[in-house]
Design an enzyme around this catalytic site. Sequence first.
Site, PDB file in Angstrom:
ATOM      1  CE1 TYR A  11     -39.438  31.623  -8.083  1.00  8.64           C
ATOM      2  CE2 TYR A  11     -39.761  32.105  -5.715  1.00  8.64           C
ATOM      3  CZ  TYR A  11     -40.335  32.007  -6.715  1.00  8.64           C
ATOM      4  OH  TYR A  11     -41.786  31.792  -7.033  1.00  8.64           O
ATOM      5  CG  ASN A  32     -21.352  31.836  -2.548  1.00  7.88           C
ATOM      6  OD1 ASN A  32     -22.580  31.964  -2.643  1.00  7.88           O
ATOM      7  ND2 ASN A  32     -20.891  31.544  -1.574  1.00  7.88           N
ATOM      8  CG  ASP A  74     -18.631  33.241   0.900  1.00 11.52           C
ATOM      9  OD1 ASP A  74     -19.751  33.691   1.144  1.00 11.52           O
ATOM     10  OD2 ASP A  74     -17.963  32.256   1.446  1.00 11.52           O
ATOM     11  CG  ASN A 118     -24.315  31.239   3.557  1.00 11.62           C
ATOM     12  OD1 ASN A 118     -23.398  31.489   2.924  1.00 11.62           O
ATOM     13  ND2 ASN A 118     -25.767  31.575   3.349  1.00 11.62           N
ATOM     14  CB  THR A 144     -38.904  34.457   6.993  1.00  8.37           C
ATOM     15  OG1 THR A 144     -39.958  33.542   6.893  1.00  8.37           O
ATOM     16  CG2 THR A 144     -37.950  34.105   8.275  1.00  8.37           C
ATOM     17  CB  SER A 179     -36.786  25.592  10.080  1.00  6.82           C
ATOM     18  OG  SER A 179     -36.641  26.613   9.595  1.00  6.82           O
ATOM     19  CE1 TYR A 181     -34.218  30.900   5.342  1.00  4.08           C
ATOM     20  CE2 TYR A 181     -36.311  30.270   5.960  1.00  4.08           C
ATOM     21  CZ  TYR A 181     -35.438  31.258   5.012  1.00  4.08           C
ATOM     22  OH  TYR A 181     -36.050  32.334   4.738  1.00  4.08           O
ATOM     23  CG  HIS A 182     -38.492  29.672   9.363  1.00  2.48           C
ATOM     24  ND1 HIS A 182     -38.501  28.381   8.750  1.00  2.48           N
ATOM     25  CD2 HIS A 182     -38.903  30.452   8.392  1.00  2.48           C
ATOM     26  CE1 HIS A 182     -39.247  28.491   7.657  1.00  2.48           C
ATOM     27  NE2 HIS A 182     -39.567  29.785   7.612  1.00  2.48           N
ATOM     28  CE  LYS A 185     -33.718  34.522   5.861  1.00  2.00           C
ATOM     29  NZ  LYS A 185     -33.696  35.338   4.675  1.00  2.00           N
ATOM     30  CB  VAL A 211     -42.276  34.120  -3.070  1.00  2.00           C
ATOM     31  CG1 VAL A 211     -42.443  34.884  -4.139  1.00  2.00           C
ATOM     32  CG2 VAL A 211     -41.749  35.106  -2.081  1.00  2.00           C
ATOM     33  CG  ASN A 240     -43.618  28.094  -7.020  1.00  2.00           C
ATOM     34  OD1 ASN A 240     -44.583  28.805  -7.458  1.00  2.00           O
ATOM     35  ND2 ASN A 240     -42.403  28.863  -7.013  1.00  2.00           N
ATOM     36  CB  THR A 253     -47.238  16.529  -1.022  1.00  2.00           C
ATOM     37  OG1 THR A 253     -46.658  17.853  -1.490  1.00  2.00           O
ATOM     38  CG2 THR A 253     -46.694  15.514  -2.077  1.00  2.00           C
TER      39      THR A 253
HETATM   40  N1  USQ Z   1     -46.378  22.350   2.780  1.00  2.00           N
HETATM   41  C1  USQ Z   1     -46.944  21.349   2.370  1.00  2.00           C
HETATM   42  N2  USQ Z   1     -46.991  20.497   1.514  1.00  2.00           N
HETATM   43  C2  USQ Z   1     -45.982  20.784   0.809  1.00  2.00           C
HETATM   44  C3  USQ Z   1     -44.936  21.841   1.151  1.00  2.00           C
HETATM   45  C4  USQ Z   1     -45.053  22.397   2.388  1.00  2.00           C
HETATM   46  O1  USQ Z   1     -48.215  21.163   3.258  1.00  2.00           O
HETATM   47  O2  USQ Z   1     -45.483  20.253  -0.086  1.00  2.00           O
HETATM   48  C5  USQ Z   1     -46.768  23.253   3.999  1.00  2.00           C
HETATM   49  C6  USQ Z   1     -45.533  23.395   5.044  1.00  2.00           C
HETATM   50  O3  USQ Z   1     -45.521  22.274   6.015  1.00  2.00           O
HETATM   51  C7  USQ Z   1     -45.894  24.779   5.680  1.00  2.00           C
HETATM   52  C8  USQ Z   1     -46.271  25.573   4.277  1.00  2.00           C
HETATM   53  O4  USQ Z   1     -46.775  24.538   3.630  1.00  2.00           O
HETATM   54  O5  USQ Z   1     -46.693  24.652   6.838  1.00  2.00           O
HETATM   55  C9  USQ Z   1     -45.437  26.631   3.939  1.00  2.00           C
HETATM   56  O6  USQ Z   1     -44.150  25.740   3.347  1.00  2.00           O
HETATM   57  P1  USQ Z   1     -43.227  26.298   2.242  1.00  2.00           P
HETATM   58  O7  USQ Z   1     -42.258  24.892   2.148  1.00  2.00           O
HETATM   59  O8  USQ Z   1     -44.125  26.936   1.001  1.00  2.00           O
HETATM   60  O9  USQ Z   1     -42.328  27.816   3.149  1.00  2.00           O
HETATM   61  P2  USQ Z   1     -41.430  27.489   3.878  1.00  2.00           P
HETATM   62  O10 USQ Z   1     -40.759  25.942   4.250  1.00  2.00           O
HETATM   63  O11 USQ Z   1     -41.945  28.018   5.369  1.00  2.00           O
HETATM   64  O12 USQ Z   1     -40.406  28.547   3.492  1.00  2.00           O
HETATM   65  C10 USQ Z   1     -40.531  29.277   2.414  1.00  2.00           C
HETATM   66  C11 USQ Z   1     -39.227  29.774   2.049  1.00  2.00           C
HETATM   67  C12 USQ Z   1     -38.533  30.876   3.019  1.00  2.00           C
HETATM   68  C13 USQ Z   1     -39.456  31.810   3.406  1.00  2.00           C
HETATM   69  C14 USQ Z   1     -40.546  31.172   4.112  1.00  2.00           C
HETATM   70  C15 USQ Z   1     -41.592  32.347   4.561  1.00  2.00           C
HETATM   71  O13 USQ Z   1     -38.712  28.707   1.345  1.00  2.00           O
HETATM   72  O14 USQ Z   1     -37.261  31.028   2.192  1.00  2.00           O
HETATM   73  O15 USQ Z   1     -38.605  32.586   4.529  1.00  2.00           O
HETATM   74  O16 USQ Z   1     -41.267  30.555   2.947  1.00  2.00           O
HETATM   75  S1  USQ Z   1     -42.551  31.782   5.896  1.00  2.00           S
HETATM   76  O17 USQ Z   1     -43.141  30.289   5.666  1.00  2.00           O
HETATM   77  O18 USQ Z   1     -43.707  32.616   5.868  1.00  2.00           O
HETATM   78  O19 USQ Z   1     -41.705  31.630   7.092  1.00  2.00           O
END
Ligand code: USQ
Length: 382
Positions: A11, A32, A74, A118, A144, A179, A181-182, A185, A211, A240, A253
């Site tokens: 992305y 990959n 990879d 990974n 992040t 999480s 994932y986080h 990082k 983003v 998005n 949501t």
């Molecule tokens: N959220 C909602 N409704 C939804 C989706 C998300 O309320 O339908 C909330 C989540 O609970 C969270 C916030 O919106 O509190 C942000 O969620 P997100 O899914 O946009 O972001 P996140 O899962 O934290 O991860 C994304 C990217 C990740 C990047 C991160 C930056 O996928 O790769 O590292 O944003 S950050 O969140 O600042 O750590």
Amino acid sequence: MRVLILGGDGYLGWPTAMELQRSGHDVCVVDNYLRRKIAQATDSEALMDNPRLPERTEIFAAKTNMKILYEEGDCCDFDFLNGVFERFGPDAVVHYAEQPSAPYSMIGFHEARLTLTNNLNSTFALIWAVLKQNRNCHIIKLGTMGEYGTPNIDIEEGWIEINHKGRSERFLYPRQAGSLYHTTKVLDTDLLWFYVRTYGIQVTDLMQGPVYGLSTDSADLDVRLAPNFHYDDIFGTVVNRFLVQAVAGIPLTVYGRGGQVRGYLNLRDTIRCIELAVENPAKKGELRILNQFTETFSVNQLAERVQRVGRGLGLDVNIQHVDNPRKEMEEHYYNPVRHGLLDLGLKPHFMTDEVLAVMIEKILQYRERIVPSRILPRVRWK
Ligand code: USQ
């Protein structure tokens, strides 16, 4: 400069490659297709069809007369990555080659292990390719904002001065990710810091917030050059997702009470931040950490904005508070610093109503492709 982009099919990776090439750098992308495989396995495919690298680079060449090189493989495979370094000889490497989804990392053992191995192994192989091939090669690593979590004190830019019993020392800012994932990082940052202080390599670690966006100057040249725009619960970021939900007539949501605050940025600003980091490298032996976001919002504020703009365009947009699938604070203090990228020259593209309206208009062209079953959260933190 010769810039290698790991995760160049993603992305952020693909739009970054196009803009860097057009601004005069020589770019090679590596991927990959792990994200594509996971998206297929979890029924989380992007809104538009995105060709793979051989076709994307050809379309880009036909439109611009410029050639982006690519390598399919990879980045965790050291021999492969070392070979790419030998062939391309980068001055800078942008490292996006990680499993990027927090929900995916929380599905179960196999998904957690894949994320851990990974993300750590790609960073480790990259560090060793730099050590073996060119210690002056600048690593630009995507971290992040989620590494810091949501502490009850101001979030500094990577480092904090601690005074303890009359003495003081500068440490990495405390991290407490929400999480797996986080957490990978956080581990990446520690790994990089070890190699920076021990071997003197030069690293920029960008602490990026969620983003949003699907438009860049190059992506707008041809729909086949568009970024992989996800709206599913696994890969879609919240803005998005809300915009697609508004178009599909599905209530937005909001997870839990919706007071979760994060730092957001436009896709165009992500690319500019990378460009600024490439053109203003960290010093030798420096781990430079920059907080990469342009403005903060709560989830409720985002939902209200999307609702207002969507209604202005004649859409029936409602908001629904769903049971929060994540373990996170739903009301909290949040005050992160962000000076570094502004000092380097970033001019933010803010989230205006017009920006959201243009995105909605574009998504409306793909309305028929939205799959509603990908929208409600399917993964719980338990
Ligand atoms: N959220 C909602 N409704 C939804 C989706 C998300 O309320 O339908 C909330 C989540 O609970 C969270 C916030 O919106 O509190 C942000 O969620 P997100 O899914 O946009 O972001 P996140 O899962 O934290 O991860 C994304 C990217 C990740 C990047 C991160 C930056 O996928 O790769 O590292 O944003 S950050 O969140 O600042 O750590």
